[in-house]
Design an enzyme around this catalytic site. Sequence first.
Site, PDB file in Angstrom:
ATOM      1  N   LYS A   1       0.716  -1.207  -0.139  1.00 32.53           N
ATOM      2  CA  LYS A   1       0.051  -0.119   0.079  1.00 32.53           C
ATOM      3  C   LYS A   1       0.950   1.408   0.119  1.00 32.53           C
ATOM      4  O   LYS A   1       1.880   1.161   0.602  1.00 32.53           O
ATOM      5  CB  LYS A   1      -0.730  -0.017   1.213  1.00 32.53           C
ATOM      6  CG  LYS A   1      -1.912  -0.852   1.248  1.00 32.53           C
ATOM      7  CD  LYS A   1      -3.015  -0.663   2.442  1.00 32.53           C
ATOM      8  CE  LYS A   1      -4.175  -1.591   2.628  1.00 32.53           C
ATOM      9  NZ  LYS A   1      -5.076  -1.514   1.378  1.00 32.53           N
TER      10      LYS A   1
ATOM     11  N   ARG B   1     -10.209 -11.335   2.447  1.00 37.28           N
ATOM     12  CA  ARG B   1     -11.055 -12.456   1.829  1.00 37.28           C
ATOM     13  C   ARG B   1     -10.333 -13.799   1.980  1.00 37.28           C
ATOM     14  O   ARG B   1     -11.255 -14.725   2.202  1.00 37.28           O
ATOM     15  CB  ARG B   1     -11.578 -12.271   0.562  1.00 37.28           C
ATOM     16  CG  ARG B   1     -10.402 -12.029  -0.543  1.00 37.28           C
ATOM     17  CD  ARG B   1     -10.853 -11.349  -1.774  1.00 37.28           C
ATOM     18  NE  ARG B   1     -10.734  -9.925  -1.705  1.00 37.28           N
ATOM     19  CZ  ARG B   1     -11.223  -9.021  -2.513  1.00 37.28           C
ATOM     20  NH1 ARG B   1     -11.152  -9.731  -3.954  1.00 37.28           N
ATOM     21  NH2 ARG B   1     -11.167  -7.865  -2.377  1.00 37.28           N
TER      22      ARG B   1
HETATM   23  N1  BES Z   1      -8.204  -3.445   4.491  1.00 39.19           N
HETATM   24  C1  BES Z   1      -8.393  -3.105   2.980  1.00 39.19           C
HETATM   25  C2  BES Z   1      -9.572  -2.486   2.812  1.00 39.19           C
HETATM   26  C3  BES Z   1      -9.704  -0.977   3.585  1.00 39.19           C
HETATM   27  C4  BES Z   1      -9.171   0.037   2.702  1.00 39.19           C
HETATM   28  C5  BES Z   1     -10.335  -1.035   4.773  1.00 39.19           C
HETATM   29  C6  BES Z   1      -9.664   1.340   3.336  1.00 39.19           C
HETATM   30  C7  BES Z   1     -10.298   0.163   5.306  1.00 39.19           C
HETATM   31  C8  BES Z   1     -10.048   1.213   4.759  1.00 39.19           C
HETATM   32  C9  BES Z   1      -8.282  -4.258   2.198  1.00 39.19           C
HETATM   33  O1  BES Z   1      -7.486  -5.150   2.836  1.00 39.19           O
HETATM   34  C10 BES Z   1      -7.921  -4.104   0.907  1.00 39.19           C
HETATM   35  O2  BES Z   1      -6.737  -3.823   0.918  1.00 39.19           O
HETATM   36  N2  BES Z   1      -8.541  -4.087  -0.168  1.00 39.19           N
HETATM   37  C11 BES Z   1      -8.043  -3.878  -1.308  1.00 39.19           C
HETATM   38  C12 BES Z   1      -8.611  -4.881  -2.426  1.00 39.19           C
HETATM   39  C13 BES Z   1      -8.070  -4.786  -3.697  1.00 39.19           C
HETATM   40  C14 BES Z   1      -6.720  -5.201  -3.771  1.00 39.19           C
HETATM   41  C15 BES Z   1      -8.957  -5.704  -4.720  1.00 39.19           C
HETATM   42  C16 BES Z   1      -8.803  -2.330  -1.598  1.00 39.19           C
HETATM   43  O3  BES Z   1     -10.021  -2.293  -1.403  1.00 39.19           O
HETATM   44  O4  BES Z   1      -8.033  -1.555  -2.433  1.00 39.19           O
HETATM   45 MN    MN Z   2      -5.380  -5.286   2.064  1.00 39.30          MN
END
Ligand code: BES
Ligand code: MN
Length: 473
Positions: A250, A324
């Site tokens: 990230k 997931r």
């Molecule tokens: N924990 C994140 C989702 C999230 C984002 C929670 C912002 C709270 C605030 C999750 O694990 C994630 O990173 N999801 C990705 C999925 C993508 C890679 C398909 C996302 O939402 O960008």
């Molecule tokens: Mn994530």
Amino acid sequence: MKASSNLILFVDEKFNIGSLKKYISNSEFSYISDLLKNSDLKKDLLSFDINSKKTIFLVSVKKDVKFSDIENLGAKFHRHINYDKKKDYFVNTDTINSNIENFAGYFLHGIKLKSYEFNIYKSKKNKKNISINLIGNKNKVSGYSQLRFKAIEEGSFFARDLVSEPGNILHPDEYARRITSLKKFGLKINVYDQKKLKKLGMNALLGVGQGSIRGSYLVTIEWNGAKNNSNPIAFVGKGVCFDTGGYSLKPAKFMEDMTYDMAGSATVVGLMKNLAIRKAKINVVGVVGLVENMVSGNAQRPGDIVKSYSGKTIEILNTDAEGRLVLADALTYTEKKFKPKFIVDLATLTGAIIVSLGSEYAGLFSNNDKLAKQLLDAGDKVQEKLWRMPLHKNFDKLIDSKNADMQNINYVGGAGSTTAAQFLQRFILNKTPWAHLDIAGMAFSKYGGALNSGGATSYGVRLLNKLIEDDYE
Ligand code: BES
Ligand code: MN
Ligand code: ZN
């Protein structure tokens, strides 16, 4: 009560104070009457400083209020508490003119929920020792109801503490210990460590945590409060203690919030604590997957293929779609082991749900209309709102993989929250009624909401408690 104590009195929407003569002195009465002439009567609450020690608060109660309105009045009152100078507050329950049961209890509950703050790492803490007491002969709050309010407060605050803790303190090892400490409330707790998970074949969950120096865990929390041994209802939570994204790293701006990526699990834990404290007459199981998504020489790579507990194989195209993977194994295990009447999972699963619903609604995905309706209704009642989102086989196709049974991200893009939900649905093997709550936008509040002052919200604890109370107990 001393003549100098602060008083809270309830009035109608026009601030008629005729009936309050009994409770305040003549001079106070005429002082307030005078000031009321120039007051904004549209407000919910007016305060009158009688002297440096004493304030009288008039709380205006509209006709046909709901219990949530009273909680909100309590939360609004909280802003007027002067923690430094005014320590004693008395709520006169004889001035309540409403047919809502436990009116005063809801008022105090609103104050309490709003008062939470996480300050254990501040050297200088704001001292918050004041007392708020109920006085009066009418509209008393029964001991039974007081216990129920207290249970929700303790469950919610436990959840908020967990969510607020930084990643260096609340890593999976510590988290598992904190859950284990809840045994003293009569909960049955089972901790599955890496070795046991390996044996069980939970490679989807384990893959996420394999880059961390901390352990990975699945923890089951059982409350058996029903007289019989009927099948439980089940709640499953995502407990990613910190989400760096893994090798699909990230950017800094998005990573800094990821200490709250375990909020789904914290809600489950807080809910279970609440049920135990109030000795709910129902069998419930909570299941949480605890991991840390890190980068290291041993971390999962994009392109890795793992075999989940269900037997289905998953191609990990993006290590940041980790929630997931944790839930996949937790869901199949919960369904198989406990044969629950239904499963509700909670997770800060996708950023996309924040794009759709902001911090107003959590996303609801379900394979069962009845369960969905019950959840929507419960959420409306307690101001933890849900909005139903679609599931459809055409979305499901988007996660088919060339190399494995499925892949962990959608290959065309779009519908990010729904494709994540479709992924989860593939791990419900026996058509158990199931609902998934994507709480990414609700678990943490930058500016504060009706019943929190900013920070961890414990979203879902009150919602699921209401669901149980109204539909299953
Ligand atoms: N924990 C994140 C989702 C999230 C984002 C929670 C912002 C709270 C605030 C999750 O694990 C994630 O990173 N999801 C990705 C999925 C993508 C890679 C398909 C996302 O939402 O960008
Ligand atoms: Mn994530
Ligand atoms: Zn995550």
